[in-house]
Design a protein around this motif. Structure first.
Motif, PDB file in Angstrom:
ATOM      1  N   MET A 230       0.832  -1.205   0.000  1.00 14.61           N
ATOM      2  CA  MET A 230       0.000   0.000   0.000  1.00 14.61           C
ATOM      3  C   MET A 230       0.869   1.259   0.000  1.00 14.61           C
ATOM      4  SD  MET A 230      -3.204  -0.692   2.553  1.00 14.61           S
ATOM      5  CE  MET A 230      -4.532  -1.823   2.148  1.00 14.61           C
ATOM      6  N   LEU A 231       1.895   1.276   0.848  1.00 13.26           N
ATOM      7  CA  LEU A 231       2.775   2.436   0.915  1.00 13.26           C
ATOM      8  C   LEU A 231       3.552   2.610  -0.384  1.00 13.26           C
ATOM      9  CD1 LEU A 231       4.109   2.109   4.576  1.00 13.26           C
ATOM     10  CD2 LEU A 231       2.629   3.913   3.679  1.00 13.26           C
ATOM     11  N   LEU A 232       3.969   1.496  -0.976  1.00 14.11           N
ATOM     12  CA  LEU A 232       4.668   1.560  -2.259  1.00 14.11           C
ATOM     13  C   LEU A 232       3.774   2.206  -3.318  1.00 14.11           C
ATOM     14  CD1 LEU A 232       7.089   0.806  -4.061  1.00 14.11           C
ATOM     15  CD2 LEU A 232       5.997  -1.425  -4.418  1.00 14.11           C
ATOM     16  N   VAL A 392      10.693   3.262  -4.360  1.00 14.00           N
ATOM     17  CA  VAL A 392      10.900   1.813  -4.510  1.00 14.00           C
ATOM     18  C   VAL A 392      12.094   1.366  -3.674  1.00 14.00           C
ATOM     19  CG1 VAL A 392      11.497  -0.041  -6.111  1.00 14.00           C
ATOM     20  CG2 VAL A 392       9.880   1.731  -6.809  1.00 14.00           C
ATOM     21  N   ILE A 393      13.186   2.104  -3.762  1.00  8.45           N
ATOM     22  CA  ILE A 393      14.391   1.752  -3.008  1.00  8.45           C
ATOM     23  C   ILE A 393      14.120   1.788  -1.504  1.00  8.45           C
ATOM     24  CG2 ILE A 393      16.759   2.462  -2.478  1.00  8.45           C
ATOM     25  CD1 ILE A 393      16.897   3.582  -5.373  1.00  8.45           C
ATOM     26  N   GLY A 394      13.426   2.820  -1.051  1.00 14.08           N
ATOM     27  CA  GLY A 394      13.127   2.961   0.370  1.00 14.08           C
ATOM     28  C   GLY A 394      12.236   1.855   0.906  1.00 14.08           C
ATOM     29  N   ILE A 395      11.168   1.512   0.167  1.00 15.39           N
ATOM     30  CA  ILE A 395      10.252   0.450   0.602  1.00 15.39           C
ATOM     31  C   ILE A 395      10.956  -0.904   0.606  1.00 15.39           C
ATOM     32  CG2 ILE A 395       8.144  -0.820   0.004  1.00 15.39           C
ATOM     33  CD1 ILE A 395       7.520   1.913   1.127  1.00 15.39           C
ATOM     34  N   GLN A 397      14.048  -1.531   1.124  1.00 12.54           N
ATOM     35  CA  GLN A 397      14.976  -1.611   2.251  1.00 12.54           C
ATOM     36  C   GLN A 397      14.235  -1.740   3.577  1.00 12.54           C
ATOM     37  OE1 GLN A 397      17.450   1.891   1.815  1.00 12.54           O
ATOM     38  NE2 GLN A 397      18.906   0.824   0.469  1.00 12.54           N
ATOM     39  N   ARG A 398      13.105  -1.073   3.700  1.00 17.82           N
ATOM     40  CA  ARG A 398      12.345  -1.112   4.955  1.00 17.82           C
ATOM     41  C   ARG A 398      11.669  -2.464   5.165  1.00 17.82           C
ATOM     42  NH1 ARG A 398      10.004  -2.199   8.642  1.00 17.82           N
ATOM     43  NH2 ARG A 398       8.783  -0.941  10.122  1.00 17.82           N
ATOM     44  N   TRP A 399      11.176  -3.088   4.090  1.00 19.76           N
ATOM     45  CA  TRP A 399      10.513  -4.390   4.174  1.00 19.76           C
ATOM     46  C   TRP A 399      11.222  -5.381   3.258  1.00 19.76           C
ATOM     47  CZ3 TRP A 399       7.379   0.061   4.435  1.00 19.76           C
ATOM     48  CH2 TRP A 399       6.602   0.176   5.589  1.00 19.76           C
ATOM     49  N   PRO A 400      12.357  -5.921   3.690  1.00 16.50           N
ATOM     50  CA  PRO A 400      13.119  -6.851   2.830  1.00 16.50           C
ATOM     51  C   PRO A 400      12.349  -8.113   2.470  1.00 16.50           C
ATOM     52  CG  PRO A 400      13.989  -6.838   5.082  1.00 16.50           C
ATOM     53  CD  PRO A 400      13.018  -5.705   4.981  1.00 16.50           C
ATOM     54  N   GLN A 401      11.339  -8.495   3.296  1.00 18.94           N
ATOM     55  CA  GLN A 401      10.557  -9.692   2.977  1.00 18.94           C
ATOM     56  C   GLN A 401       9.748  -9.514   1.694  1.00 18.94           C
ATOM     57  OE1 GLN A 401      10.110  -7.548   5.542  1.00 18.94           O
ATOM     58  NE2 GLN A 401       8.162  -7.911   6.623  1.00 18.94           N
ATOM     59  N   LEU A 402       9.524  -8.263   1.300  1.00 13.61           N
ATOM     60  CA  LEU A 402       8.806  -8.023   0.054  1.00 13.61           C
ATOM     61  C   LEU A 402       9.627  -8.497  -1.143  1.00 13.61           C
ATOM     62  CD1 LEU A 402       6.354  -6.816  -1.386  1.00 13.61           C
ATOM     63  CD2 LEU A 402       7.476  -4.581  -1.308  1.00 13.61           C
ATOM     64  N   ARG A 403      10.957  -8.339  -1.056  1.00 11.87           N
ATOM     65  CA  ARG A 403      11.819  -8.758  -2.173  1.00 11.87           C
ATOM     66  C   ARG A 403      11.785 -10.260  -2.379  1.00 11.87           C
ATOM     67  NH1 ARG A 403      15.604  -5.208   0.419  1.00 11.87           N
ATOM     68  NH2 ARG A 403      16.903  -6.991   0.993  1.00 11.87           N
ATOM     69  N   SER A 404      11.615 -11.004  -1.294  1.00 13.41           N
ATOM     70  CA  SER A 404      11.657 -12.470  -1.393  1.00 13.41           C
ATOM     71  C   SER A 404      10.269 -13.109  -1.488  1.00 13.41           C
ATOM     72  CB  SER A 404      12.390 -13.047  -0.182  1.00 13.41           C
ATOM     73  OG  SER A 404      11.727 -12.687   1.025  1.00 13.41           O
ATOM     74  N   TYR A 405       9.216 -12.305  -1.481  1.00 12.75           N
ATOM     75  CA  TYR A 405       7.861 -12.853  -1.521  1.00 12.75           C
ATOM     76  C   TYR A 405       7.599 -13.523  -2.861  1.00 12.75           C
ATOM     77  CZ  TYR A 405       2.749 -13.059  -1.228  1.00 12.75           C
ATOM     78  OH  TYR A 405       1.441 -13.481  -1.214  1.00 12.75           O
ATOM     79  N   ASN A 406       7.142 -14.771  -2.811  1.00 14.91           N
ATOM     80  CA  ASN A 406       6.905 -15.535  -4.037  1.00 14.91           C
ATOM     81  C   ASN A 406       5.433 -15.596  -4.423  1.00 14.91           C
ATOM     82  OD1 ASN A 406       8.055 -17.236  -6.173  1.00 14.91           O
ATOM     83  ND2 ASN A 406       6.831 -18.874  -5.240  1.00 14.91           N
ATOM     84  N   GLY A 407       4.552 -15.674  -3.415  1.00 16.28           N
ATOM     85  CA  GLY A 407       3.121 -15.746  -3.685  1.00 16.28           C
ATOM     86  C   GLY A 407       2.487 -17.052  -3.253  1.00 16.28           C
TER      87      GLY A 407
END
Length: 419
Positions: A230-232, A392-395, A397-407
């Motif tokens: 949502m913040l992104l 994008v860079i800030g979000i 870094q703040r929520w690294p689990q978002l980068r690894s989320y697969n679905g």
């Protein structure tokens, strides 16, 4: 080989989807006509961009209540009343324009009333989708919804330019008013829809409280995947959105007429629909977190390209890429939110999201208008694209689990299968 998208095998969803194809076309005709109309009435970017404030204030005031209403009451009935209200607003715009009496304050006031209706319509319309399809077909349903939105957003702006040049501004508003009939008929024809409400009928008055609204907010705050997306969305659209500046780009930089203005307005939706068609043929999406971050980065970079464009074709390409990035982002965000939200909270979760995904663009229109007024239209657009990429860079870094989320991770909430 193309096949019938799984979501369209559900009769009730197919009815809603077909009706929205028509209604979205009319709504987009009106949207881009309003921007052109305001540019006719004023040559000041900040005045034209003020339409965002006319939308945002009512939406902020009523969005959370709209979500609670969607959780407590029949979503079909809410959609019917809100769509009927927006039909009346389009009719009023047509009548005022035809009479020659319309002024800027009329457009702002009617837009504000429409925003109130949308604050109730959007949570009901989005939260009813998981009640119409099975859990397995939910990502496909959102992909098909994206296609409906973007087909309408291609046809609508293209027709608006043509209708304005041949029939006048008032004709656009009349056509939009008629387009709402499609949704009204679909809501009536689809019949009863199974829905898990947040309270029994006898206790709804008690449930309609600030505490119930607070429950929805607290749910979002404790769901990092939903909150981060949502913040992104909010920051990306706040910086990159400059829809109200398109008439200034078309007239003052590219120097094109109403018809080519319509093509420019339709270009993002061409990109969005292309992405939607591809995703509609997929049964599932992997690496959803990385795809989401990449999509929003493309969105920001394409905004920069649009800001530096001096030729019509380059501007069309940039807008196409903006739409493609935004569409992929929206499909993934909607899927994450709906899958992780229980049905009894879905309306309230969508209403909180509404503040983010509508508040970002509408406040962004105001921000872009102020920057354009002070530094010029290109600077306003280019700096917005840069701000989007930084977000994008800030979000990430703040929520690294978002980068690894697969679905396919374990889900804390599931959606009931459609009856």
């Amino acid at each position: 080989m193309l096949h019938l998208p799984p979501a369209l095998r559900h009769r009730k969803f197919a009815l809603l989807w077909a009706s929205l194809l028509i209604s979205y076309a009319g709504s987009n005709m009106q949207l881009w006509t309003l921007y052109w109309h305001l540019r006719d009435l004023s040559d000041q970017p900040v005045v034209v961009s003020g339409i965002g404030l006319a939308r945002f204030i009512p939406m902020l005031a009523f969005a959370l209540f709209g979500g609670l209403v969607a959780d407590l009451f029949n979503r079909r009935h809410i959609m019917f009343v809100s769509q009927l209200t927006m039909m009346a607003i389009a009719t009023a715009l047509g009548a005022l324009t035809h009479s020659g009496m319309i002024q800027i304050w009329h457009i702002f006031a009617l837009t504000a009333v429409q925003a109130v209706a949308a604050a109730f319509d959007i949570p009901a319309r989005q939260s009813i989708i998981p009640n119409l399809v099975s859990k397995e077909d939910l990502p496909n349903a959102f992909s098909m919804s994206s296609i409906a939105i973007n087909v309408g957003a291609i046809i609508g702006p293209g027709l608006s330019g043509l209708v304005i040049s041949r029939m006048g501004l008032d004709a656009v508003y009349w056509i939009n008013a008629v387009s709402y009939i499609a949704v009204l008929v679909a809501v009536l024809v689809m019949g009863k829809v199974q829905q898990e409400t947040a309270a029994a009928p006898g206790s709804r008055r008690k449930a309609f409280s600030l505490e119930s609204i607070r429950e929805g907010i607290q749910f979002i705050l404790h769901q990092p995947m939903i909150l981060s997306t949502m913040l992104l969305d909010f920051f990306a659209t706040f910086f990159s959105t400059a829809d109200t500046l398109l008439p200034f780009v078309a007239r003052d930089i590219l120097r094109v007429d109403e018809i080519r203005y319509g093509w420019l307005a339709a270009a993002p939706s061409l990109g969005a629909m292309s992405v939607g068609l591809v995703v509609s043929q997929l049964r599932g999406i992997q690496n959803q977190g990385r795809l989401l971050l990449s999509a929003v980065t493309i969105y920001g970079a394409a905004t920069i390209l649009f800001g530096i464009s001096q030729q019509f074709l380059l501007a069309m390409v940039a807008l196409f890429l903006i739409g493609a990035g935004d569409s992929l982002s929206a499909i993934i965000r909607n899927t994450i939110r709906q899958i992780h939200t229980p049905d009894r909270l879905r309306g309230r979760a969508i209403s909180v999201n509404q503040i983010f995904f509508l508040g970002g663009p509408q406040l962004g229109d105001i921000e872009a208008g102020l920057l354009a007024q002070a530094f010029g239209t290109p600077i306003a657009i280019i700096t917005g694209g840069i701000g989007c990429i930084l977000a994008v860079i800030g979000i990430a870094q703040r929520w690294p689990q978002l980068r690894s989320y697969n679905g396919d991770e374990p889900r804390p909430a599931t959606s009931p299968e459609a009856a």
